[in-house]
Design a protein around this motif. Structure first.
Motif, PDB file in Angstrom:
ATOM      1  N   LEU A 162       0.711  -1.135   0.131  1.00 28.54           N
ATOM      2  CA  LEU A 162       0.195   0.034  -0.107  1.00 28.54           C
ATOM      3  C   LEU A 162       0.868   1.198  -0.072  1.00 28.54           C
ATOM      4  N   VAL A 163       1.915   1.208   0.803  1.00 28.53           N
ATOM      5  CA  VAL A 163       2.946   2.389   0.767  1.00 28.53           C
ATOM      6  C   VAL A 163       3.411   2.456  -0.604  1.00 28.53           C
ATOM      7  N   VAL A 164       4.018   1.563  -1.081  1.00 30.04           N
ATOM      8  CA  VAL A 164       4.556   1.589  -2.636  1.00 30.04           C
ATOM      9  C   VAL A 164       3.586   2.136  -3.573  1.00 30.04           C
ATOM     10  N   ALA A 165       2.266   1.654  -3.376  1.00 31.42           N
ATOM     11  CA  ALA A 165       1.157   2.162  -4.336  1.00 31.42           C
ATOM     12  C   ALA A 165       1.043   3.499  -4.014  1.00 31.42           C
ATOM     13  N   ALA A 166       0.968   3.984  -3.120  1.00 34.42           N
ATOM     14  CA  ALA A 166       0.671   5.456  -2.836  1.00 34.42           C
ATOM     15  C   ALA A 166       1.918   6.356  -3.036  1.00 34.42           C
ATOM     16  N   VAL A 167       3.052   6.053  -3.047  1.00 33.16           N
ATOM     17  CA  VAL A 167       4.019   6.684  -3.729  1.00 33.16           C
ATOM     18  C   VAL A 167       4.133   6.791  -5.194  1.00 33.16           C
ATOM     19  N   VAL A 168       3.612   5.709  -5.520  1.00 36.80           N
ATOM     20  CA  VAL A 168       3.520   5.527  -7.383  1.00 36.80           C
ATOM     21  C   VAL A 168       2.413   6.499  -7.681  1.00 36.80           C
ATOM     22  N   PHE A 169       1.403   6.376  -7.009  1.00 36.84           N
ATOM     23  CA  PHE A 169       0.259   7.299  -7.435  1.00 36.84           C
ATOM     24  C   PHE A 169       0.388   8.689  -7.218  1.00 36.84           C
ATOM     25  N   ALA A 170       1.327   9.227  -6.154  1.00 35.47           N
ATOM     26  CA  ALA A 170       2.011  10.542  -5.813  1.00 35.47           C
ATOM     27  C   ALA A 170       2.647  11.001  -6.928  1.00 35.47           C
ATOM     28  N   MET A 171       3.833  10.106  -7.393  1.00 36.46           N
ATOM     29  CA  MET A 171       4.466  10.549  -8.411  1.00 36.46           C
ATOM     30  C   MET A 171       3.739  10.494  -9.795  1.00 36.46           C
ATOM     31  N   ASP A 172       3.056   9.877  -9.983  1.00 36.35           N
ATOM     32  CA  ASP A 172       1.928   9.784 -11.288  1.00 36.35           C
ATOM     33  C   ASP A 172       1.345  11.091 -11.260  1.00 36.35           C
ATOM     34  N   SER A 173       0.816  11.488 -10.266  1.00 39.63           N
ATOM     35  CA  SER A 173       0.053  12.714 -10.128  1.00 39.63           C
ATOM     36  C   SER A 173       0.862  14.032 -10.461  1.00 39.63           C
ATOM     37  N   LEU A 174       1.922  13.822  -9.640  1.00 36.75           N
ATOM     38  CA  LEU A 174       3.021  15.081 -10.006  1.00 36.75           C
ATOM     39  C   LEU A 174       3.170  15.106 -11.340  1.00 36.75           C
TER      40      LEU A 174
END
Length: 63
Positions: free
Chosen positions: A40-52
Motif C-alpha cells: 500500500l505504501v509503494v502504491a501510494a508513492v507511485v500514485f503521488a509521483m504519477d499525479s505530480l
C-alpha cells in the motif's frame, strides 16, 4: 528411470514433511500484514509521483 522418479518424490516429501520449518499462524499473519502495508505504501508513492508528473506535463504542454 521410474525408480529414480519415485526416489525423487520420496526425498521431496521427506524434506517437506520433516526438514522444513513451517511458520506458525501468528507469524504468517504478521508477515502478510507487513507485505500488505508495504504494498500500500509503494502504491501510494507511485500514485503521488504519477499525479505530480501529470500535473507537471499539463503545465508544460498547456492543453
Amino acid at each position: 528411470m521410474f525408480k529414480k522418479f519415485v526416489n525423487y518424490c520420496k526425498t521431496c516429501y521427506d524434506e517437506l514433511a520433516h526438514k522444513t520449518t513451517w511458520p506458525s499462524y501468528a507469524e504468517l499473519n504478521h508477515s502478510a500484514v507487513i507485505v500488505l502495508s508495504a504494498s500500500l505504501v509503494v502504491a501510494a508513492v507511485v500514485f503521488a509521483m504519477d499525479s505530480l508528473f501529470k500535473w507537471a506535463m499539463s503545465m508544460v504542454y498547456l492543453g
